[in-house]
Design a protein around this motif. Sequence first.
Motif, short mmCIF file in Angstrom:
data_model
loop_
_atom_site.label_atom_id
_atom_site.label_comp_id
_atom_site.label_asym_id
_atom_site.label_seq_id
_atom_site.Cartn_x
_atom_site.Cartn_y
_atom_site.Cartn_z
N PRO A 57 9.35 54.76 52.98
CA PRO A 57 9.51 53.53 52.19
C PRO A 57 10.97 53.16 51.94
O PRO A 57 11.29 51.97 51.78
N GLN A 99 2.01 51.40 58.22
CA GLN A 99 1.75 52.13 56.99
C GLN A 99 2.10 53.61 57.17
O GLN A 99 1.80 54.20 58.19
N THR A 152 5.28 54.66 57.05
CA THR A 152 6.70 54.74 57.38
C THR A 152 7.50 55.00 56.11
O THR A 152 7.14 54.52 55.03
N THR A 195 9.60 53.72 63.67
CA THR A 195 8.72 54.19 62.61
C THR A 195 9.15 55.53 62.03
O THR A 195 8.66 55.93 60.98
N TRP A 241 15.37 47.63 55.54
CA TRP A 241 15.25 46.61 56.58
C TRP A 241 14.47 45.38 56.12
O TRP A 241 14.33 44.42 56.87
N ASN A 242 13.98 45.40 54.89
CA ASN A 242 13.40 44.21 54.27
C ASN A 242 14.31 43.64 53.18
O ASN A 242 13.86 42.87 52.34
N TRP A 258 13.40 53.53 54.10
CA TRP A 258 13.78 52.90 55.38
C TRP A 258 13.20 51.48 55.46
O TRP A 258 13.91 50.52 55.81
N GLN A 259 11.92 51.33 55.12
CA GLN A 259 11.28 50.02 55.16
C GLN A 259 11.98 49.06 54.20
O GLN A 259 12.25 47.90 54.53
N SER A 260 12.28 49.52 52.99
CA SER A 260 12.90 48.66 51.99
C SER A 260 14.27 48.16 52.46
O SER A 260 14.60 46.98 52.26
N GLN A 319 7.47 44.17 59.50
CA GLN A 319 7.07 45.35 58.73
C GLN A 319 6.88 46.52 59.69
O GLN A 319 6.53 46.34 60.84
N PHE A 320 7.06 47.73 59.16
CA PHE A 320 6.74 48.93 59.92
C PHE A 320 5.33 49.40 59.55
O PHE A 320 4.81 49.03 58.49
#
Length: 278
Positions: free
Chosen positions: A193, A189, A191, A123, A199-200, A195-197, A186-187
Amino acid sequence: MRYFVAVAEELHFGRAATRLHMSQPPLSRAIKHLEADVGSLLFVRSPTGVTLTPVGSVLLDEARALLDHADRVRVRVNAAAGVATITIGILGDGTDPGVARMAAAYRRSRPGIDIRIRETDLTDPTCGLRAGMVDVALTRAPFDETALMVRALRTDPVGVVLRADDPLARRDGLRLAELCDRRWFQFPQGTDPIWQSYWNGGRPREGPVVRAVQECLQAVLWNGTVGLAPLGHDLPAQLAVVPLIDMPPSRVVAVWNEGDTNPLIRSFIEIATTAYRH
């Protein structure tokens, strides 16, 4: 004060708690105690976040100066005591062979340094760096690099982790478009964005929330969730990894705070750069 600065910079208790790697209730209590000590509200709360009061804005400037001074005091006291300490943040999975080579190289060249390790979940890609919990982080990009210095150490191709009995697991390679109908992890809320994007696969997805590498793997195993991972990591026999043809590689990086003049960080970065070349 570190808690206060985190909330003031994030303007959201949830995001600040994620950044500090703690749950929200104790963070809220700590801020209320600080407000009681100050004798004034520091934040205006709303359902969407918080804003600083005039008192909070003044305290933010002072808090940053105090924390900066505290860091300098710590370095000077340690130097006077003959104890040099560096705290290293490591993201998620410390089994990366590059970390082992780095550790061996650092021990050889800096035998008198007291090394402290803080392993963090997925996270916070900066491993507590922004909150002052570590001096330098060995992690993966991309993430928000504001006020940070980043040194690239290695790039790794990325694959999709699937159950071994998944029909796609027999393929030699896949494209992201072939996974558009799948659920992705998902990570939490708050985290980062960027980084999240990454890994998605660069677009919004839906799926279970995870915090750690093992949670990602279990989500694949139990739910058939799509997971991504750098190639070359060992996986349980029930899982398979297929290279992603159109996924940008994952960069292993060393990160430290912009303006940090601790000489131990500079030497760490140089040793890390050499160790990861081999």
